[in-house]
Structures are given as structure tokens and as C-alpha cells.
Design a protein around this motif. Sequence first.
Motif, mmCIF file in Angstrom:
data_model
loop_
_atom_site.group_PDB
_atom_site.id
_atom_site.type_symbol
_atom_site.label_atom_id
_atom_site.label_comp_id
_atom_site.label_asym_id
_atom_site.label_seq_id
_atom_site.Cartn_x
_atom_site.Cartn_y
_atom_site.Cartn_z
ATOM 1 N N PRO A 137 5.076 -9.857 -8.678
ATOM 2 C CA PRO A 137 5.893 -10.014 -9.886
ATOM 3 C C PRO A 137 6.390 -8.680 -10.458
ATOM 4 O O PRO A 137 7.494 -8.618 -11.006
ATOM 5 C CB PRO A 137 4.946 -10.715 -10.863
ATOM 6 C CG PRO A 137 3.996 -11.463 -9.992
ATOM 7 C CD PRO A 137 3.785 -10.580 -8.811
ATOM 8 N N LEU A 138 5.604 -7.616 -10.326
ATOM 9 C CA LEU A 138 6.055 -6.315 -10.827
ATOM 10 C C LEU A 138 7.251 -5.808 -10.026
ATOM 11 O O LEU A 138 8.218 -5.289 -10.593
ATOM 12 C CB LEU A 138 4.904 -5.309 -10.766
ATOM 13 C CG LEU A 138 3.825 -5.481 -11.847
ATOM 14 C CD1 LEU A 138 2.599 -4.646 -11.516
ATOM 15 C CD2 LEU A 138 4.379 -5.089 -13.221
ATOM 16 N N VAL A 139 7.211 -5.965 -8.713
ATOM 17 C CA VAL A 139 8.359 -5.561 -7.893
ATOM 18 C C VAL A 139 9.569 -6.427 -8.224
ATOM 19 O O VAL A 139 10.695 -5.930 -8.346
ATOM 20 C CB VAL A 139 8.018 -5.636 -6.389
ATOM 21 C CG1 VAL A 139 9.255 -5.316 -5.546
ATOM 22 C CG2 VAL A 139 6.892 -4.660 -6.040
ATOM 23 N N GLU A 140 9.354 -7.732 -8.377
ATOM 24 C CA GLU A 140 10.446 -8.640 -8.711
ATOM 25 C C GLU A 140 11.110 -8.266 -10.042
ATOM 26 O O GLU A 140 12.302 -8.481 -10.235
ATOM 27 C CB GLU A 140 9.934 -10.076 -8.794
ATOM 28 C CG GLU A 140 9.573 -10.699 -7.467
ATOM 29 C CD GLU A 140 10.787 -11.034 -6.627
ATOM 30 O OE1 GLU A 140 11.803 -11.478 -7.181
ATOM 31 O OE2 GLU A 140 10.720 -10.829 -5.399
ATOM 32 N N ALA A 141 10.324 -7.704 -10.949
ATOM 33 C CA ALA A 141 10.843 -7.322 -12.270
ATOM 34 C C ALA A 141 11.417 -5.908 -12.285
ATOM 35 O O ALA A 141 11.802 -5.415 -13.348
ATOM 36 C CB ALA A 141 9.740 -7.439 -13.313
ATOM 37 N N GLY A 142 11.481 -5.263 -11.117
ATOM 38 C CA GLY A 142 12.003 -3.902 -11.062
ATOM 39 C C GLY A 142 11.038 -2.867 -11.591
ATOM 40 O O GLY A 142 11.438 -1.778 -12.001
ATOM 41 N N GLN A 143 9.726 -3.185 -11.564
ATOM 42 C CA GLN A 143 8.704 -2.313 -12.147
ATOM 43 C C GLN A 143 7.795 -1.681 -11.083
ATOM 44 O O GLN A 143 6.641 -1.370 -11.359
ATOM 45 C CB GLN A 143 7.845 -3.116 -13.126
ATOM 46 C CG GLN A 143 8.618 -3.706 -14.288
ATOM 47 C CD GLN A 143 9.240 -2.616 -15.162
ATOM 48 O OE1 GLN A 143 8.580 -1.653 -15.525
ATOM 49 N NE2 GLN A 143 10.516 -2.772 -15.473
ATOM 50 N N ALA A 144 8.321 -1.463 -9.896
ATOM 51 C CA ALA A 144 7.491 -0.925 -8.818
ATOM 52 C C ALA A 144 6.976 0.478 -9.114
ATOM 53 O O ALA A 144 5.923 0.879 -8.601
ATOM 54 C CB ALA A 144 8.276 -0.914 -7.504
ATOM 55 N N SER A 145 7.698 1.225 -9.921
ATOM 56 C CA SER A 145 7.298 2.602 -10.227
ATOM 57 C C SER A 145 6.692 2.734 -11.622
ATOM 58 O O SER A 145 6.520 3.855 -12.114
ATOM 59 C CB SER A 145 8.499 3.533 -10.089
ATOM 60 O OG SER A 145 9.010 3.520 -8.770
ATOM 61 N N SER A 146 6.365 1.624 -12.247
ATOM 62 C CA SER A 146 5.882 1.652 -13.624
ATOM 63 C C SER A 146 4.419 2.067 -13.696
ATOM 64 O O SER A 146 3.671 2.012 -12.714
ATOM 65 C CB SER A 146 6.044 0.269 -14.267
ATOM 66 O OG SER A 146 5.189 -0.669 -13.630
ATOM 67 N N GLU A 147 3.988 2.456 -14.887
ATOM 68 C CA GLU A 147 2.584 2.780 -15.102
ATOM 69 C C GLU A 147 1.703 1.548 -14.877
ATOM 70 O O GLU A 147 0.573 1.658 -14.384
ATOM 71 C CB GLU A 147 2.376 3.317 -16.519
ATOM 72 C CG GLU A 147 0.922 3.628 -16.850
ATOM 73 C CD GLU A 147 0.255 4.545 -15.841
ATOM 74 O OE1 GLU A 147 -0.920 4.299 -15.501
ATOM 75 O OE2 GLU A 147 0.917 5.507 -15.371
ATOM 76 N N GLN A 148 2.223 0.375 -15.216
ATOM 77 C CA GLN A 148 1.449 -0.839 -14.985
ATOM 78 C C GLN A 148 1.193 -1.054 -13.497
ATOM 79 O O GLN A 148 0.074 -1.403 -13.093
ATOM 80 C CB GLN A 148 2.154 -2.058 -15.573
ATOM 81 C CG GLN A 148 1.341 -3.351 -15.450
ATOM 82 C CD GLN A 148 2.053 -4.550 -16.064
ATOM 83 O OE1 GLN A 148 3.137 -4.430 -16.627
ATOM 84 N NE2 GLN A 148 1.439 -5.722 -15.941
ATOM 85 N N ALA A 149 2.243 -0.856 -12.678
ATOM 86 C CA ALA A 149 2.072 -1.005 -11.231
ATOM 87 C C ALA A 149 1.047 -0.006 -10.709
ATOM 88 O O ALA A 149 0.185 -0.339 -9.884
ATOM 89 C CB ALA A 149 3.407 -0.830 -10.520
ATOM 90 N N ARG A 150 1.119 1.229 -11.186
ATOM 91 C CA ARG A 150 0.165 2.250 -10.735
ATOM 92 C C ARG A 150 -1.259 1.898 -11.153
ATOM 93 O O ARG A 150 -2.210 2.114 -10.401
ATOM 94 C CB ARG A 150 0.581 3.627 -11.263
ATOM 95 C CG ARG A 150 1.831 4.161 -10.596
ATOM 96 C CD ARG A 150 2.278 5.500 -11.146
ATOM 97 N NE ARG A 150 1.252 6.528 -11.033
ATOM 98 C CZ ARG A 150 1.458 7.811 -11.314
ATOM 99 N NH1 ARG A 150 2.666 8.222 -11.714
ATOM 100 N NH2 ARG A 150 0.483 8.685 -11.181
ATOM 101 N N ALA A 151 -1.414 1.327 -12.346
ATOM 102 C CA ALA A 151 -2.743 0.938 -12.805
ATOM 103 C C ALA A 151 -3.321 -0.174 -11.927
ATOM 104 O O ALA A 151 -4.511 -0.151 -11.569
ATOM 105 C CB ALA A 151 -2.686 0.493 -14.261
#
Length: 271
Positions: free
Chosen positions: A153-167
Amino acid sequence: MTSEAPLGVFDSGVGGLSVLAQLRRHLPHEDFLYLADTAHVPIGARPDDEIRDLTERAVAALHARGAKGVVVACNTASAFSLTPLRERYGPSFPIIGLVPAVKPAVAATRSGVVGVLATPGTLRGTLLRDVIRKWADPAGVQVLTAVSAELVPLVEAGQASSEQARAVLRETLTPLAQAGADQLVLGCTHYPFLADSIRAEFGDTFALVDSGAAVARHTGNVLAGAGLLREAGRPGHATYLVTGNPEASRPVMATLTGVSEQNVTVQQVTT
């Protein structure tokens, strides 16, 4: 089907764009129909029968649109659907799936420990267990799996490089790093888009291994063997189809393909 027909590519969402990039690099003259079932992503936690049904509906939609074959660019869908699809369509309509890249990871490991980052669905299927049994067990290589339902879902939302994804990656992959894994098999087509985040958290702890390039080479061989490989000519193009909201998918697809948003056309379809 003729060699001039487009090749279908299916994924539950935008993750298969990582495979499409390798296909377009290896087969630059082919046209592609890319279908993302964004109305149902993620599928990894869905019941097995529902995964098979969604995959079969998507392949049927691509067949109806004139595809000459389909690459099932989804590890979860491949784990559950390749055999019934091939039985249904036969050899004249090639169905090409993904196999987790355990073989090259086993060949490359120096520590004797390989990690696999997968979805819940891929872990439930038999395909991963089969390749571990075939390639890792005889070599005495330990394979450790890690799973997260949050990453797709993070990749689908365009958040692959976000702090949430890294966490999430930090929590999910730290046990593999502590166990000595030096190879990390990316067992979902969404996960190559997390490569920068993985390296930001773990540096060169893992060599990242995915099956996109191998699938592209295999696809070329299958098409050539079936007489369906398109002759050299104009550069091929890709058509993007989604089952959900195209306006929501367009900016993410543009980012992941490296194309300006105004040059990405996304059509909504029903499967």
C-alpha cells in the motif's frame, strides 16, 4: 494471435511496472498492455480462491483486448494461478509468471544465509517453498523470510521513499540482517521501488535480488519459440489500464516510470 499484437502484463497494482521496465528494455519493439487491478490491491492477504479469480479475470480482460500472451507480473498471483491459467488457454497463448529469485541469491551468498521479503500470499503459496527446496536446500543455504502487509500500500500511494516506508522496512528486515543474511530476494514486484529506502536503512548489508531481468529474457525466448516475437521496427509503446480510479494511479505511475504525468494516459477498465 500474431506477432504484431501487444503483450499483456498484469499486476494487482503498480508494482509490475518494475517488470514492465525490464520487458521494455529487453524487448524494445513490443507493444504492451499493462493492467493494474487497483480496485483490489493489495491481494496478498485475500483468500486463495479470490486471488485466483481476480487473476483469471484480469488475464481474460487482456485476452479480450487482443493480447498475444500475458506476463503475470505479480509473485502472489503467480503462486496461485499459473497452472489453471495455462490449462485454460493452452500453448498458443503464453502465460509467463514470476519465480522468486532464490536461485541467483543462493549462488551469490557468502554468508550462507539468504533473506526473502515477501507478501502474505506469496508465503502461503507453494512456489516459494518449491524453489527453496530445489535450490537452497541442496546447497545448505538457510533461507529466512520476512513479511509485511504495509509495504505494497505504501508503494501504491507513492510513498516508497517515505519515512513510514523506511520505518516498516527497518522493523521487518532487521531480524534478517542480525541473522547474517547477505542477499535479499525481493519477492514482490512492488519491492524494487523500495530499493533506495532499503539501502538508506541497511547500506550494503544486503545485495538486492529480483526476477525482473530474468523474466524479461525468458519472455523473449517464449515469444520467439511461439513465433510471436515482434520483428524489429518502430519502438514499442505501452498502454496503461486500471480497474480503480485512473486519476489516483496516474501520478504514481508517472513517478515510477520516470515519465511526466501529462504524458501518461491511464484508462479505466472492468474485469
